[in-house]
Design a protein around this motif. Structure first.
Motif, PDB file in Angstrom:
ATOM      1  N   ARG A 232      43.289  29.038  14.872  1.00  0.00           N
ATOM      2  CA  ARG A 232      43.633  30.426  14.517  1.00  0.00           C
ATOM      3  C   ARG A 232      43.139  30.755  13.112  1.00  0.00           C
ATOM      4  O   ARG A 232      42.686  31.889  12.859  1.00  0.00           O
ATOM      5  N   ALA A 233      43.218  29.794  12.214  1.00  0.00           N
ATOM      6  CA  ALA A 233      42.737  30.029  10.855  1.00  0.00           C
ATOM      7  C   ALA A 233      41.234  30.271  10.834  1.00  0.00           C
ATOM      8  O   ALA A 233      40.744  31.141  10.097  1.00  0.00           O
ATOM      9  N   LEU A 234      40.498  29.532  11.651  1.00  0.00           N
ATOM     10  CA  LEU A 234      39.051  29.766  11.732  1.00  0.00           C
ATOM     11  C   LEU A 234      38.758  31.139  12.335  1.00  0.00           C
ATOM     12  O   LEU A 234      37.870  31.870  11.866  1.00  0.00           O
ATOM     13  N   ALA A 235      39.498  31.514  13.370  1.00  0.00           N
ATOM     14  CA  ALA A 235      39.279  32.815  14.010  1.00  0.00           C
ATOM     15  C   ALA A 235      39.552  33.950  13.033  1.00  0.00           C
ATOM     16  O   ALA A 235      38.868  34.987  13.047  1.00  0.00           O
ATOM     17  N   ALA A 236      40.559  33.772  12.167  1.00  0.00           N
ATOM     18  CA  ALA A 236      40.864  34.799  11.178  1.00  0.00           C
ATOM     19  C   ALA A 236      39.723  34.988  10.186  1.00  0.00           C
ATOM     20  O   ALA A 236      39.625  36.046   9.555  1.00  0.00           O
ATOM     21  N   ARG A 237      38.872  33.987  10.059  1.00  0.00           N
ATOM     22  CA  ARG A 237      37.707  34.075   9.164  1.00  0.00           C
ATOM     23  C   ARG A 237      36.452  34.495   9.927  1.00  0.00           C
ATOM     24  O   ARG A 237      35.350  34.409   9.404  1.00  0.00           O
ATOM     25  N   GLY A 238      36.627  34.917  11.177  1.00  0.00           N
ATOM     26  CA  GLY A 238      35.484  35.335  11.978  1.00  0.00           C
ATOM     27  C   GLY A 238      34.757  34.197  12.652  1.00  0.00           C
ATOM     28  O   GLY A 238      33.665  34.391  13.205  1.00  0.00           O
ATOM     29  N   ARG A 239      35.365  33.017  12.649  1.00  0.00           N
ATOM     30  CA  ARG A 239      34.751  31.832  13.261  1.00  0.00           C
ATOM     31  C   ARG A 239      35.336  31.629  14.655  1.00  0.00           C
ATOM     32  O   ARG A 239      36.161  30.753  14.901  1.00  0.00           O
ATOM     33  N   HIS A 240      34.921  32.505  15.599  1.00  0.00           N
ATOM     34  CA  HIS A 240      35.459  32.443  16.954  1.00  0.00           C
ATOM     35  C   HIS A 240      34.769  31.369  17.799  1.00  0.00           C
ATOM     36  O   HIS A 240      35.300  30.972  18.835  1.00  0.00           O
ATOM     37  N   ARG A 241      33.605  30.946  17.399  1.00  0.00           N
ATOM     38  CA  ARG A 241      32.882  29.891  18.132  1.00  0.00           C
ATOM     39  C   ARG A 241      33.276  28.536  17.521  1.00  0.00           C
ATOM     40  O   ARG A 241      32.562  27.963  16.708  1.00  0.00           O
ATOM     41  N   ALA A 242      34.452  28.071  17.917  1.00  0.00           N
ATOM     42  CA  ALA A 242      35.036  26.892  17.279  1.00  0.00           C
ATOM     43  C   ALA A 242      35.020  25.694  18.222  1.00  0.00           C
ATOM     44  O   ALA A 242      35.397  25.804  19.395  1.00  0.00           O
ATOM     45  N   ALA A 243      34.595  24.557  17.692  1.00  0.00           N
ATOM     46  CA  ALA A 243      34.576  23.294  18.439  1.00  0.00           C
ATOM     47  C   ALA A 243      35.640  22.360  17.876  1.00  0.00           C
ATOM     48  O   ALA A 243      36.033  22.473  16.704  1.00  0.00           O
ATOM     49  N   VAL A 244      36.082  21.458  18.706  1.00  0.00           N
ATOM     50  CA  VAL A 244      37.032  20.431  18.273  1.00  0.00           C
ATOM     51  C   VAL A 244      36.319  19.084  18.259  1.00  0.00           C
ATOM     52  O   VAL A 244      35.798  18.640  19.291  1.00  0.00           O
ATOM     53  N   ALA A 245      36.273  18.468  17.082  1.00  0.00           N
ATOM     54  CA  ALA A 245      35.710  17.129  16.935  1.00  0.00           C
ATOM     55  C   ALA A 245      36.854  16.122  16.978  1.00  0.00           C
ATOM     56  O   ALA A 245      37.820  16.235  16.215  1.00  0.00           O
ATOM     57  N   ALA A 246      36.770  15.159  17.872  1.00  0.00           N
ATOM     58  CA  ALA A 246      37.858  14.200  18.083  1.00  0.00           C
ATOM     59  C   ALA A 246      37.738  13.045  17.092  1.00  0.00           C
ATOM     60  O   ALA A 246      36.899  12.155  17.254  1.00  0.00           O
ATOM     61  N   TYR A 247      38.596  13.071  16.089  1.00  0.00           N
ATOM     62  CA  TYR A 247      38.596  12.014  15.068  1.00  0.00           C
ATOM     63  C   TYR A 247      39.547  10.903  15.509  1.00  0.00           C
ATOM     64  O   TYR A 247      40.545  10.607  14.855  1.00  0.00           O
ATOM     65  N   PHE A 248      39.194  10.312  16.644  1.00  0.00           N
ATOM     66  CA  PHE A 248      39.957   9.221  17.231  1.00  0.00           C
ATOM     67  C   PHE A 248      38.975   8.114  17.603  1.00  0.00           C
ATOM     68  O   PHE A 248      37.853   8.400  18.044  1.00  0.00           O
ATOM     69  N   THR A 249      39.413   6.877  17.472  1.00  0.00           N
ATOM     70  CA  THR A 249      38.495   5.773  17.779  1.00  0.00           C
ATOM     71  C   THR A 249      38.279   5.597  19.274  1.00  0.00           C
ATOM     72  O   THR A 249      37.237   5.069  19.684  1.00  0.00           O
ATOM     73  N   ALA A 250      39.230   6.047  20.090  1.00  0.00           N
ATOM     74  CA  ALA A 250      39.129   5.831  21.536  1.00  0.00           C
ATOM     75  C   ALA A 250      39.935   6.895  22.262  1.00  0.00           C
ATOM     76  O   ALA A 250      40.779   7.576  21.660  1.00  0.00           O
ATOM     77  N   PRO A 251      39.705   7.053  23.568  1.00  0.00           N
ATOM     78  CA  PRO A 251      40.508   8.019  24.332  1.00  0.00           C
ATOM     79  C   PRO A 251      41.982   7.644  24.324  1.00  0.00           C
ATOM     80  O   PRO A 251      42.354   6.480  24.193  1.00  0.00           O
ATOM     81  N   GLY A 252      42.806   8.657  24.453  1.00  0.00           N
ATOM     82  CA  GLY A 252      44.244   8.448  24.483  1.00  0.00           C
ATOM     83  C   GLY A 252      44.966   9.776  24.571  1.00  0.00           C
ATOM     84  O   GLY A 252      44.359  10.834  24.729  1.00  0.00           O
ATOM     85  N   ARG A 253      46.285   9.728  24.456  1.00  0.00           N
ATOM     86  CA  ARG A 253      47.113  10.918  24.626  1.00  0.00           C
ATOM     87  C   ARG A 253      46.789  11.976  23.582  1.00  0.00           C
ATOM     88  O   ARG A 253      46.630  13.161  23.907  1.00  0.00           O
ATOM     89  N   PHE A 254      46.689  11.579  22.314  1.00  0.00           N
ATOM     90  CA  PHE A 254      46.423  12.554  21.261  1.00  0.00           C
ATOM     91  C   PHE A 254      45.043  13.195  21.424  1.00  0.00           C
ATOM     92  O   PHE A 254      44.881  14.407  21.246  1.00  0.00           O
ATOM     93  N   ALA A 255      44.042  12.389  21.757  1.00  0.00           N
ATOM     94  CA  ALA A 255      42.691  12.933  21.933  1.00  0.00           C
ATOM     95  C   ALA A 255      42.653  13.935  23.074  1.00  0.00           C
ATOM     96  O   ALA A 255      42.036  15.011  22.973  1.00  0.00           O
ATOM     97  N   THR A 256      43.339  13.624  24.171  1.00  0.00           N
ATOM     98  CA  THR A 256      43.385  14.535  25.312  1.00  0.00           C
ATOM     99  C   THR A 256      44.115  15.823  24.958  1.00  0.00           C
ATOM    100  O   THR A 256      43.666  16.937  25.293  1.00  0.00           O
ATOM    101  N   GLN A 257      45.215  15.696  24.252  1.00  0.00           N
ATOM    102  CA  GLN A 257      46.009  16.865  23.847  1.00  0.00           C
ATOM    103  C   GLN A 257      45.196  17.801  22.951  1.00  0.00           C
ATOM    104  O   GLN A 257      45.214  19.027  23.132  1.00  0.00           O
ATOM    105  N   CYS A 258      44.468  17.253  22.014  1.00  0.00           N
ATOM    106  CA  CYS A 258      43.668  18.074  21.103  1.00  0.00           C
ATOM    107  C   CYS A 258      42.500  18.733  21.830  1.00  0.00           C
ATOM    108  O   CYS A 258      42.158  19.896  21.564  1.00  0.00           O
TER     109      CYS A 258
END
Length: 304
Positions: A232-258
Motif C-alpha cells: 500500500r505504501a508503494l501504491a501511494a507513491r504511484g508504484r502500482h506495478r509492485a513485485a514481491v521478492a522472497a527473502y527466504f532461503t527455502a519454501p515454507g509457510r511464510f514464503a507462501t503467505q507473502c
C-alpha cells in the motif's frame, strides 16, 4: 679308507673360491647402494620421501533453521550438494536449530575432534545467530570451531534475488515509464532483534541499486511493516506495478503467505542458487582467514 677317484680329482680350493665370490658380490651390492646416495660432487643425496597426505580442511557445518514444509529440507540438501560441487574434498555437514533432523547438537556431537566452521543459513542477525548457535557449539568441547556471520547482507544475495525476480517475470531492461511505476517489496521472516531489521534494510538498499526502483523491506511476523502494508505504501507513491521478492532461503509457510499478497509477480525463495553456494563458501573462507576474537575479559566485583 681310500678316497674315491671323484674326491681325489676335485680341486682343493673350490670351496674357498665360492666363499670369496659370494663375499665380493655382497661387497659390490653394498657399495652400489651406498654410492647411489652420493652425488658426483661427493655430496649426499636426500633420500626420496613418500608423498605426504594433505590434512583434511576444517569441516563446514551449515546451520539451517528447520521447517515443517518438506520442500525446505529438500532445498537445503540440493544447496549442500552444490557446495560440495564447488569445493570437492571439503567436509560439509548439516545441522538444524529446530524442527528437522539432524539437529545441530547431534551433528556437532558426531564430528571427530578438530576444527570446524559453523555457517548459518540465515539472512540476518538475530536470536538464532547470537544465542542458539553459540549455545549448541558449547555442547561440543571436542571441536575448535568458529561461527561465521549470517549470509546477509551481501551482493551475492542481491544477485540471487535479482535472478529470482527475472525468473518470475521482472523485465531486466525496463523502459523509463516502467521504472516510474514499479517497485519491490522485500519480504522477510521478521525478528524482534533490531539488528535483523538493519541487515534486511541494507539488503533492500542493495537490491534497489541493482533494480533502479524503490525496494521496501517488509515482514511476515514479529516486525513491521507487513507485506500488504508495504504494498500500500508503494501504491501511494504511484508504484502500482509492485513485485514481491522472497527473502527466504527455502519454501515454507511464510514464503507462501507473502507470495499470496503480491498484486503482480512473486519471486521464488533464494533456494539452491549457485550464488548461494558460493556465498556459504565465502563465509567459510573469510571466517577461517579472519583472526580469532579474544575471549571477553571476566571482571570480578570487589566489595567495598
Amino acid at each position: 679308507m681310500t678316497a674315491s677317484k671323484h674326491q681325489r680329482d676335485e680341486p682343493t680350493g673350490t670351496a674357498h673360491l665360492d666363499s670369496t665370490a659370494q663375499l665380493m658380490t655382497r661387497i659390490t651390492s653394498q657399495l652400489g647402494t651406498q654410492l647411489s646416495h652420493v652425488r658426483l660432487d661427493g655430496s649426499r643425496r636426500t633420500p626420496p620421501q613418500a608423498p605426504l597426505t594433505p590434512p583434511s580442511p576444517p569441516a563446514l557445518v551449515v546451520v539451517a533453521h528447520g521447517s515443517r514444509d518438506p520442500r525446505a529440507l529438500a532445498t537445503v540438501h540440493v544447496l549442500l550438494d552444490k557446495v560440495r560441487e564447488e569445493r570437492p574434498g571439503l567436509p560439509v555437514h548439516l545441522g538444524h536449530i529446530e524442527l528437522n533432523e539432524p539437529l545441530l547438537t547431534d551433528t556437532l556431537a558426531g564430528l571427530a575432534p578438530g576444527r570446524a566452521v559453523l555457517a548459518p543459513l540465515l539472512l540476518s542477525r538475530g536470536y538464532h545467530v547470537k544465542q542458539d548457535i553459540p549455545a549448541a557449539l558449547a555442547t561440543a568441547p571436542h571441536l575448535t570451531a568458529r561461527v561465521a556471520p549470517p549470509l546477509g547482507p551481501h551482493p551475492l544475495l542481491v544477485e540471487t534475488l535479482y535472478a529470482r525476480l527475472v525468473e518470475a517475470g521482472w523485465d531486466p531492461r525496463p523502459d523509463a515509464r516502467t521504472r516510474r511505476t514499479s517497485g519491490v517489496v522485500l519480504a522477510a521472516a521478521g525478528s524482534r532483534d533490531p539488528d535483523s531489521a538493519v541487515d534486511t534494510a541494507r539488503t533492500a538498499a542493495l537490491l534497489a541499486n541493482r533494480l533502479g526502483v524503490p525496494v521496501v523491506p517488509a515482514y511476515a511476523s514479529a516486525a513491521a511493516p507487513t507485506v500488504p502494508a508495504a504494498l500500500r505504501a508503494l501504491a501511494a507513491r504511484g508504484r502500482h506495478r509492485a513485485a514481491v521478492a522472497a527473502y527466504f532461503t527455502a519454501p515454507g509457510r511464510f514464503a507462501t503467505q507473502c507470495a499470496q499478497a503480491a498484486p503482480w509477480i512473486a519471486a521464488a525463495p533464494l533456494g539452491a542458487h549457485t550464488a548461494m553456494a558460493r556465498l556459504l563458501l565465502h563465509r567459510y573462507d573469510t571466517t577461517l582467514a579472519s583472526p580469532a576474537r579474544p575471549a571477553p575479559v571476566q571482571r570480578q566485583l570487589t566489595s567495598a
